[in-house]
Scaffold this motif. Structure first.
Motif, PDB file in Angstrom:
ATOM      1  N   SER A 167      -5.102   5.579   1.438  1.00 23.90           N
ATOM      2  CA  SER A 167      -4.380   6.260   0.420  1.00 23.90           C
ATOM      3  C   SER A 167      -4.124   8.218   1.261  1.00 23.90           C
ATOM      4  O   SER A 167      -3.609   8.486   1.262  1.00 23.90           O
ATOM      5  CB  SER A 167      -5.253   7.302  -0.324  1.00 23.90           C
ATOM      6  OG  SER A 167      -4.604   8.284  -1.768  1.00 23.90           O
ATOM      7  N   THR A 181       0.708   3.911  -2.859  1.00 21.17           N
ATOM      8  CA  THR A 181      -0.038   5.443  -2.870  1.00 21.17           C
ATOM      9  C   THR A 181       1.131   6.063  -3.682  1.00 21.17           C
ATOM     10  O   THR A 181       1.137   7.238  -3.826  1.00 21.17           O
ATOM     11  CB  THR A 181      -0.173   5.797  -1.297  1.00 21.17           C
ATOM     12  OG1 THR A 181       1.485   5.075  -0.465  1.00 21.17           O
ATOM     13  CG2 THR A 181      -0.760   4.916  -0.411  1.00 21.17           C
ATOM     14  N   GLU A 214       0.263   6.417  -6.893  1.00 20.62           N
ATOM     15  CA  GLU A 214      -1.048   7.157  -6.996  1.00 20.62           C
ATOM     16  C   GLU A 214      -0.462   8.422  -6.863  1.00 20.62           C
ATOM     17  O   GLU A 214      -0.467   9.953  -7.674  1.00 20.62           O
ATOM     18  CB  GLU A 214      -1.464   6.875  -5.778  1.00 20.62           C
ATOM     19  CG  GLU A 214      -3.340   7.571  -5.540  1.00 20.62           C
ATOM     20  CD  GLU A 214      -3.822   7.242  -4.579  1.00 20.62           C
ATOM     21  OE1 GLU A 214      -4.280   6.824  -4.542  1.00 20.62           O
ATOM     22  OE2 GLU A 214      -3.931   7.798  -2.874  1.00 20.62           O
ATOM     23  N   GLN A 215       0.455   9.084  -6.244  1.00 23.82           N
ATOM     24  CA  GLN A 215       1.224  10.326  -5.810  1.00 23.82           C
ATOM     25  C   GLN A 215       2.162  10.933  -6.795  1.00 23.82           C
ATOM     26  O   GLN A 215       2.316  12.306  -7.394  1.00 23.82           O
ATOM     27  CB  GLN A 215       2.203  10.778  -4.533  1.00 23.82           C
ATOM     28  CG  GLN A 215       0.942  10.661  -3.657  1.00 23.82           C
ATOM     29  CD  GLN A 215       1.586   9.895  -2.390  1.00 23.82           C
ATOM     30  OE1 GLN A 215       2.967   9.740  -2.350  1.00 23.82           O
ATOM     31  NE2 GLN A 215       0.968   9.998  -1.261  1.00 23.82           N
ATOM     32  N   LEU A 235      -5.505   3.982  -5.623  1.00 20.06           N
ATOM     33  CA  LEU A 235      -5.744   2.993  -4.887  1.00 20.06           C
ATOM     34  C   LEU A 235      -6.776   2.157  -5.127  1.00 20.06           C
ATOM     35  O   LEU A 235      -5.999   0.748  -5.083  1.00 20.06           O
ATOM     36  CB  LEU A 235      -5.261   3.327  -3.300  1.00 20.06           C
ATOM     37  CG  LEU A 235      -4.813   2.776  -2.397  1.00 20.06           C
ATOM     38  CD1 LEU A 235      -3.130   2.141  -2.839  1.00 20.06           C
ATOM     39  CD2 LEU A 235      -5.114   3.893  -1.413  1.00 20.06           C
ATOM     40  N   ASN A 286       1.023  -1.238   0.029  1.00 15.65           N
ATOM     41  CA  ASN A 286      -0.373   0.118  -0.047  1.00 15.65           C
ATOM     42  C   ASN A 286       0.938   1.240   0.188  1.00 15.65           C
ATOM     43  O   ASN A 286       0.454   2.396  -0.092  1.00 15.65           O
ATOM     44  CB  ASN A 286      -0.677  -0.357   1.380  1.00 15.65           C
ATOM     45  CG  ASN A 286      -2.221  -0.526   0.850  1.00 15.65           C
ATOM     46  OD1 ASN A 286      -3.252   0.009   0.081  1.00 15.65           O
ATOM     47  ND2 ASN A 286      -2.240  -2.302   1.827  1.00 15.65           N
ATOM     48  N   THR A 335      -6.587   9.910  -8.702  1.00 14.23           N
ATOM     49  CA  THR A 335      -6.585   8.698  -7.713  1.00 14.23           C
ATOM     50  C   THR A 335      -6.686   7.001  -8.061  1.00 14.23           C
ATOM     51  O   THR A 335      -7.943   6.812  -9.373  1.00 14.23           O
ATOM     52  CB  THR A 335      -8.410   8.912  -6.871  1.00 14.23           C
ATOM     53  OG1 THR A 335      -8.109   9.940  -6.136  1.00 14.23           O
ATOM     54  CG2 THR A 335      -8.519   7.464  -6.042  1.00 14.23           C
TER      55      THR A 335
END
Length: 408
Positions: free
Chosen positions: A334, A130, A133-134, A141, A126, A139
């Motif tokens: 997230s 994330t 994702e960043q 996740l 995770n 978004t």
């Protein structure tokens, strides 16, 4: 360091983390799909099966809780490889203990490795997801969590196939363990060397004691507990549905076992679909608004399930329940990882609260249901879904000045 990745490196990194999420789900369904055969082969009763489940659950919580310390030592890349190897060996030991050695202690040892490895991996994958994702700036996740769900579907299908062809638990477990080990090595080779999850300037990495201090700091932050409430409410809703929705449909609503299985399938499909396609909604309206709307949807779906006067409405309720419970956990993850320098610690702390609810919630509901009935017990989930919505403000993205400002 992340900005130095080429497009090809980034794509391989993202694909590797998708595969790791899938492998985790695959391993869980491999064990879960063979529980009836394990029970028969070991000649144990339901209470003893419950103790096996408890062993795996406790090991998972320990793994989740110690993951920041592990990452402080190894980094996410090596840590994920190690944990996949550990739970891969655990899956093999479960099979060998069941059919080759007929040993309950060996199965427990396998479950301990399986639970500990998966718990650790859950935080690490995770944190990596994330970070992706960043870097992508949108978004994604929930899509990673959809791959976990896909892994459970594939694992359950493989388990059903193994049963249909007469494969024992040992051969099935060893085969799946080999798949997991190969996946671990391939994914390791495609995950870039990066320490952003623990330190944005890895070439000047602080002393291990300082990194351990960061790893434990999340438990002193009120935001961690607020996010924990968000994830706890949705974890209770998801775990409660997984364990009790089919039974409630079949017995309490009198629809029969087939309808119970179908209602659970509706719940699962609704949840997976929202996880796959819900990201753009989050990007447009923000985490807080989406979480509040979904909390209301979950509470409404559960209420409708409790009060539904006919079977069609039970299915509508199952769909609303699945939609509502879909994004609470991944969006909580997230939000916990908004500050890359403290992502591992905060993800671990929030995940620990969520997973305690996910693993411990259904048995608690079962105990209450023995006294007041299952449908009445589900009002607990309604209250927790509402609380999740009320605490959703904690998921607001951190401003730059709220993130770690430590420089080396």
């Amino acid at each position: 360091m992340d900005s130095a990745l080429t497009r090809s490196q980034f794509v391989r990194w993202r694909a590797a983390i998708f595969a790791i999420f899938l492998a985790s789900g695959l391993s869980i369904a491999t064990w879960a799909s063979r529980v009836p055969d394990i029970k028969v082969a070991l000649d144990i009763d339901k209470a003893q099966v419950g103790l096996l489940l408890l062993a795996a659950g406790i090991a998972s919580i320990i793994g989740i809780s110690t993951s920041p310390a592990m990452m402080a030592r190894t980094g996410a890349r090596r840590g994920m490889l190690l944990m996949m190897l550990i739970f891969g060996v655990g899956v093999a030991l479960i099979g060998l203990g069941t059919n080759v050695f007929g040993s309950v202690p060996m199965v427990i040892a396998g479950l301990a490795m399986f639970g500990y490895g998966n718990g650790n991996l859950d935080v690490m994958m995770n944190v990596e997801a994330t970070a992706i994702e960043q870097q992508m700036g949108r978004t994604v996740l929930p899509v990673f969590h959809a791959f976990f769900s896909l892994g459970t579907v594939l694992g359950a299908g493989a388990g059903a196939l193994a049963v249909s062809i007469g494969a024992d638990v040992a051969s099935h477990g060893i085969t799946m363990a080999a798949v997991i080990v190969v996946a671990a090595v391939v994914c390791y080779l495609n995950v870039p060397v990066r320490e952003a999850a623990l330190d944005p300037e890895p070439q000047e990495k602080p002393h291990w004691r300082e990194r351990m201090h960061v790893a434990l700091s999340a438990w002193r932050e009120p935001r961690t507990y607020a996010l924990g409430v968000v994830m706890l409410g949705m974890s209770f809703a998801e775990g409660g549905a997984n364990d009790w929705l089919a039974l409630g449909t079949a017995e309490d609503h009198g629809a029969g076992a087939a309808a119970g299985a179908a209602a659970l399938a509706v719940f699962s499909i609704a949840m997976t679909v929202v996880r796959v396609f819900g990201g753009p909604l989050v990007d447009r309206f923000g985490r807080v608004v989406v979480l509040r709307v979904l909390a209301v949807t979950a509470a409404g779906g559960i209420l409708l399930f409790i009060l539904a006067p006919n079977t069609p409405l039970v299915f509508v309720a199952a769909a609303l329940w699945g939609i509502g419970a879909s994004l609470g956990f991944p969006l909580g993850m997230s939000a916990a990882a908004d500050d890359p320098a403290k992502a591992a610690a905060r993800v671990s702390a929030a995940a620990t609260i969520g997973y305690i609810a996910f693993l411990g919630g259904p048995p608690v509901l079962g105990f209450i249901a023995n006294h007041i009935g299952l449908l009445n017990t589900l009002y607990v989930l309604v209250v927790l879904a509402v609380l999740s919505g009320l605490f959703s403000g904690a998921a607001r993205p951190l401003r730059q000045d709220e993130m770690s400002t430590t420089t080396k």
